[in-house]
Design an enzyme around this catalytic site. Structure first.
Site, PDB file in Angstrom:
ATOM      1  N   HIS A   1      -3.145  -3.606  -5.897  1.00 32.91           N
ATOM      2  CA  HIS A   1      -3.560  -3.057  -4.383  1.00 32.91           C
ATOM      3  C   HIS A   1      -5.032  -3.369  -4.367  1.00 32.91           C
ATOM      4  O   HIS A   1      -5.899  -2.577  -4.654  1.00 32.91           O
ATOM      5  CB  HIS A   1      -3.092  -1.711  -4.432  1.00 32.91           C
TER       6      HIS A   1
ATOM      7  N   ASN B   1      -4.605   6.581  -1.252  1.00 32.82           N
ATOM      8  CA  ASN B   1      -4.010   6.982   0.086  1.00 32.82           C
ATOM      9  C   ASN B   1      -3.354   8.332  -0.132  1.00 32.82           C
ATOM     10  O   ASN B   1      -2.945   8.775   0.840  1.00 32.82           O
ATOM     11  CB  ASN B   1      -2.856   5.806   0.467  1.00 32.82           C
TER      12      ASN B   1
ATOM     13  N   GLU C   1      -6.323  -1.218  -7.055  1.00 30.36           N
ATOM     14  CA  GLU C   1      -5.614  -0.314  -7.971  1.00 30.36           C
ATOM     15  C   GLU C   1      -4.580  -1.345  -8.724  1.00 30.36           C
ATOM     16  O   GLU C   1      -3.815  -1.757  -8.054  1.00 30.36           O
ATOM     17  CB  GLU C   1      -4.761   0.618  -6.940  1.00 30.36           C
TER      18      GLU C   1
ATOM     19  N   SER D   1       0.783  -1.118   0.019  1.00 29.00           N
ATOM     20  CA  SER D   1      -0.083  -0.051   0.009  1.00 29.00           C
ATOM     21  C   SER D   1       0.846   1.180   0.008  1.00 29.00           C
ATOM     22  O   SER D   1       0.588   2.268  -0.252  1.00 29.00           O
ATOM     23  CB  SER D   1      -0.920   0.017   1.074  1.00 29.00           C
TER      24      SER D   1
HETATM   25  P1  NAI Z   1      -0.561  -9.351   8.113  1.00 28.27           P
HETATM   26  O1  NAI Z   1       0.362  -9.097   9.079  1.00 28.27           O
HETATM   27  O2  NAI Z   1      -1.833  -9.535   8.496  1.00 28.27           O
HETATM   28  O3  NAI Z   1      -0.043 -10.391   7.262  1.00 28.27           O
HETATM   29  C1  NAI Z   1       1.043 -10.634   6.624  1.00 28.27           C
HETATM   30  C2  NAI Z   1       1.617 -12.222   6.353  1.00 28.27           C
HETATM   31  O4  NAI Z   1       2.862 -12.124   5.860  1.00 28.27           O
HETATM   32  C3  NAI Z   1       1.886 -12.733   7.784  1.00 28.27           C
HETATM   33  O5  NAI Z   1       1.061 -14.044   8.019  1.00 28.27           O
HETATM   34  C4  NAI Z   1       3.317 -13.107   8.019  1.00 28.27           C
HETATM   35  O6  NAI Z   1       3.708 -14.217   8.455  1.00 28.27           O
HETATM   36  C5  NAI Z   1       3.645 -13.353   6.501  1.00 28.27           C
HETATM   37  N1  NAI Z   1       5.078 -12.874   6.009  1.00 28.27           N
HETATM   38  C6  NAI Z   1       5.705 -11.928   6.249  1.00 28.27           C
HETATM   39  N2  NAI Z   1       6.944 -12.174   5.695  1.00 28.27           N
HETATM   40  C7  NAI Z   1       6.911 -13.167   5.000  1.00 28.27           C
HETATM   41  C8  NAI Z   1       7.756 -13.826   4.149  1.00 28.27           C
HETATM   42  N3  NAI Z   1       8.956 -13.172   3.706  1.00 28.27           N
HETATM   43  N4  NAI Z   1       7.374 -14.698   3.277  1.00 28.27           N
HETATM   44  C9  NAI Z   1       6.130 -15.103   3.612  1.00 28.27           C
HETATM   45  N5  NAI Z   1       5.083 -14.809   4.357  1.00 28.27           N
HETATM   46  C10 NAI Z   1       5.633 -13.621   5.212  1.00 28.27           C
HETATM   47  O7  NAI Z   1      -0.459  -7.958   6.896  1.00 28.27           O
HETATM   48  P2  NAI Z   1      -1.576  -7.580   6.089  1.00 28.27           P
HETATM   49  O8  NAI Z   1      -2.475  -6.514   6.724  1.00 28.27           O
HETATM   50  O9  NAI Z   1      -2.416  -8.773   5.357  1.00 28.27           O
HETATM   51  O10 NAI Z   1      -0.859  -6.741   4.914  1.00 28.27           O
HETATM   52  C11 NAI Z   1      -0.015  -7.516   3.870  1.00 28.27           C
HETATM   53  C12 NAI Z   1       0.317  -6.670   3.004  1.00 28.27           C
HETATM   54  O11 NAI Z   1      -1.013  -5.912   2.418  1.00 28.27           O
HETATM   55  C13 NAI Z   1       1.183  -5.413   3.268  1.00 28.27           C
HETATM   56  O12 NAI Z   1       1.908  -5.008   2.152  1.00 28.27           O
HETATM   57  C14 NAI Z   1       0.039  -4.076   3.508  1.00 28.27           C
HETATM   58  O13 NAI Z   1       0.741  -2.879   3.327  1.00 28.27           O
HETATM   59  C15 NAI Z   1      -0.818  -4.521   2.435  1.00 28.27           C
HETATM   60  N6  NAI Z   1      -2.246  -4.010   2.829  1.00 28.27           N
HETATM   61  C16 NAI Z   1      -2.791  -4.048   3.883  1.00 28.27           C
HETATM   62  C17 NAI Z   1      -4.088  -3.470   4.092  1.00 28.27           C
HETATM   63  C18 NAI Z   1      -4.661  -3.552   5.363  1.00 28.27           C
HETATM   64  O14 NAI Z   1      -5.664  -3.124   5.385  1.00 28.27           O
HETATM   65  N7  NAI Z   1      -4.268  -4.406   6.377  1.00 28.27           N
HETATM   66  C19 NAI Z   1      -4.689  -2.799   2.748  1.00 28.27           C
HETATM   67  C20 NAI Z   1      -4.248  -3.022   1.606  1.00 28.27           C
HETATM   68  C21 NAI Z   1      -2.833  -3.439   1.630  1.00 28.27           C
END
Ligand code: NAI
Length: 505
Positions: free
Chosen positions: A144, A194, A156, A123
């Site tokens: 996105h 954003n 996006e 994001s």
């Molecule tokens: P989250 O923390 O809930 O999930 C991330 C997951 O990735 C975790 O389960 C973690 O164990 C895993 N992980 C971390 N490093 C890893 C690796 N090297 N290889 C494999 N798995 C790995 O985070 P979330 O909220 O799902 O966000 C994920 C992405 O989506 C980020 O880039 C965030 O900026 C983006 N995003 C988040 C939004 C939100 O509202 N939470 C909205 C839109 C985008």
């Protein structure tokens, strides 16, 4: 350009909130999906979580049990990236950390076939820095999604300098085939949503800091006059101040400290104090059982109004006249500069000047300024501010007129542009600059703001409704009032006004 065939294998890396949601969306669209997370058991847990969510839809009769089984059969948790050789699209949704994402993309590039698109759900990180250093940077793009991915329609599709336009078109078509509303955007800080949404939070925060009114009043005005689903304080309490403040800071830094994106000291104080919003039981509001939700301020009136006079055309406020006539109030018309007179009071739509300044400059006695409403025919509340020399009797008559039209009236301190007007013109200004800089088309920006953050109207279409010249004038007045580059109007507004055109083609 055609979407990916539903027979194509899709992989999702990172099985957190976003990864699980995206995997569900792809599986619902008929793809086989492999889901990987580097935390052991996380991918399998995520698939079980999706199954539980689908079961709830089955209980509500919104999904057949057969479809539930079929979707879950298409979802396969995996414990090694080696199983990705035949994937046509990999979407990474791992932690928002540049080094981790770059390392993962390098690994994926070595493991996946040459025709596999490498998409990131980032994001805030630039697609250019994610793609830099790869052998084939052209296949890296942003895809996105918004949270929760199964429910939010916007995607996006983000292109970096090296991204292949054909692959961007394939991702766009694929997102559409998955039932989403995609938009195309160039990789710039904050992409569309954003970035363009920053003034929504910033203007309310600033008005609160400058003592315009309390949170409950400002939120109620945004909902009941502006037509927004939530006001900025209830929304940031829901999002979490740590998250919302971090996004603002990241956009501010990415734009080299452009004052348009300046973070709020008031929000920073909440973050420092740990008042992060609903998740901590306290933010702008208090969420413990004992606290009653605060009420918005609402002015009463002793007066009874039977007639008013409209001078000239009220512009977007014109539907107010029908409302008044519908309540049996006599409305007579005569030539003039677009004001409404009742008793000794003069009512006018704000133009971005202070009420006291406009009263003096335009020679208007007992001036009451009205805020913008999304639709004056159906709004249930309106904000006003009052010039310092307005008599209590005149104010009372103005309030009585608005109340008799069925509007609750909330008083704001005399600050330029009130709330909804100031928010809408600054949103439109940011949107216009994004168009000017080739970040995305006007249509895609308006669509993104409606589908991604539920705005009742795209900011550019809204500015067209207000009139580009009027939007420009309000911004010019705000800039003059504050003496800050924060309100400098986009060149696109000036040019469109000079050409007599529209922003939302
Ligand atoms: P989250 O923390 O809930 O999930 C991330 C997951 O990735 C975790 O389960 C973690 O164990 C895993 N992980 C971390 N490093 C890893 C690796 N090297 N290889 C494999 N798995 C790995 O985070 P979330 O909220 O799902 O966000 C994920 C992405 O989506 C980020 O880039 C965030 O900026 C983006 N995003 C988040 C939004 C939100 O509202 N939470 C909205 C839109 C985008």
């Amino acid at each position: 350009m055609a979407a990916l065939d539903s027979a194509a294998l899709v992989a999702v890396i990172g099985a957190g909130a976003m990864g699980a949601g995206i995997a569900q969306v792809a599986a619902e669209a008929g793809h086989r999906v492999r889901l990987y997370d580097n935390r052991p058991g996380a991918a399998a847990d995520a698939v079980r979580g999706i199954d539980r969510q689908l079961a709830r839809l089955v209980e509500k009769g919104r999904l057949s049990p057969r479809t539930q089984v079929a979707i879950c059969q298409r979802l396969q948790p995996i414990d090694s990236l080696d199983a990705l050789g035949e994937a046509r699209l990999v979407i990474e949704a791992i932690v928002e950390d540049l080094a981790s994402k770059q390392a993962l993309l390098r690994e994926l590039e070595a493991l996946c076939g040459k025709d596999c698109i490498l998409a990131s759900n980032t994001s805030s990180l630039s697609i250019d820095s994610l793609a830099a250093g790869l052998q084939q940077p052209q296949r890296v793009l942003g895809m996105h999604f918004f949270n929760p991915a199964p429910r939010m329609p916007l995607v996006e599709v983000v292109s970096g300098l090296a991204s292949d336009p054909q692959l961007a078109a394939t991702l766009y078509a694929t997102a559409k085939a998955w039932g989403k509303q995609p938009v195309q955007v160039r990789s710039t800080p904050g992409f569309i949503v954003n970035r363009v949404a920053r003034p929504f939070y910033a203007e309310s925060l600033r008005l609160l800091q400058e003592g315009a009114a309390d949170c409950a009043t400002l939120d109620a005005v945004m909902r009941e006059a502006g037509g927004f689903a939530m006001g900025a304080f209830e929304l940031t309490d829901l999002i979490g101040h740590d998250v919302n403040h971090a996004v603002t800071c990241s956009v501010f830094e990415a734009f080299y400290g452009d004052p348009r994106f300046q973070p709020s000291l008031m929000q920073k104080a909440l973050v420092d104090a740990g008042h992060l919003g609903r998740k901590r039981g306290r933010g702008f509001y208090c969420y413990d059982q004992a606290s009653a939700p605060p009420a918005a301020n609402e002015l009463g009136s002793q007066a009874l109004v039977q007639r008013c006079v409209v001078e000239g055309h009220l512009g977007v406020m014109q539907p107010l006249l029908e409302r008044l006539r519908g309540q049996g109030i006599g409305v007579s018309e005569r030539a003039g500069a677009g004001v409404l007179r009742v008793g000794d009071a003069t009512l006018a739509l704000s133009d971005g000047r202070l009420a006291c300044q406009r009263a003096r400059e335009d020679g208007l006695r007992n001036l009451v300024l009205l805020d913008l409403a999304l639709d004056y025919a159906s709004a249930t509340r309106i904000a006003i501010s009052v010039a310092a020399d307005c008599t209590p009797q005149a104010r009372d008559q103005a309030v009585a007129l608005l109340r008799q039209a069925g509007l609750k009236v909330s008083l704001l301190a005399d600050l330029p542009g009130l709330l909804v007007l100031r928010t809408v013109v600054t949103l439109a200004n940011e949107a216009a600059d994004a168009v000017l800089q080739g970040v995305a088309s006007a249509g895609d920006i308006d669509l993104a703001m409606r589908a991604g953050v539920n705005y009742p109207c795209g900011p550019l279409a809204w500015a067209d409704r207000l009139g580009v010249g009027f939007t420009l004038r309000v911004l010019d007045n705000l800039q003059r009032s504050y003496g800050e580059a924060r309100y400098r109007p986009s060149l696109l507004l000036r040019r469109t006004h000079a050409e007599g055109g529209c922003l939302h083609a």
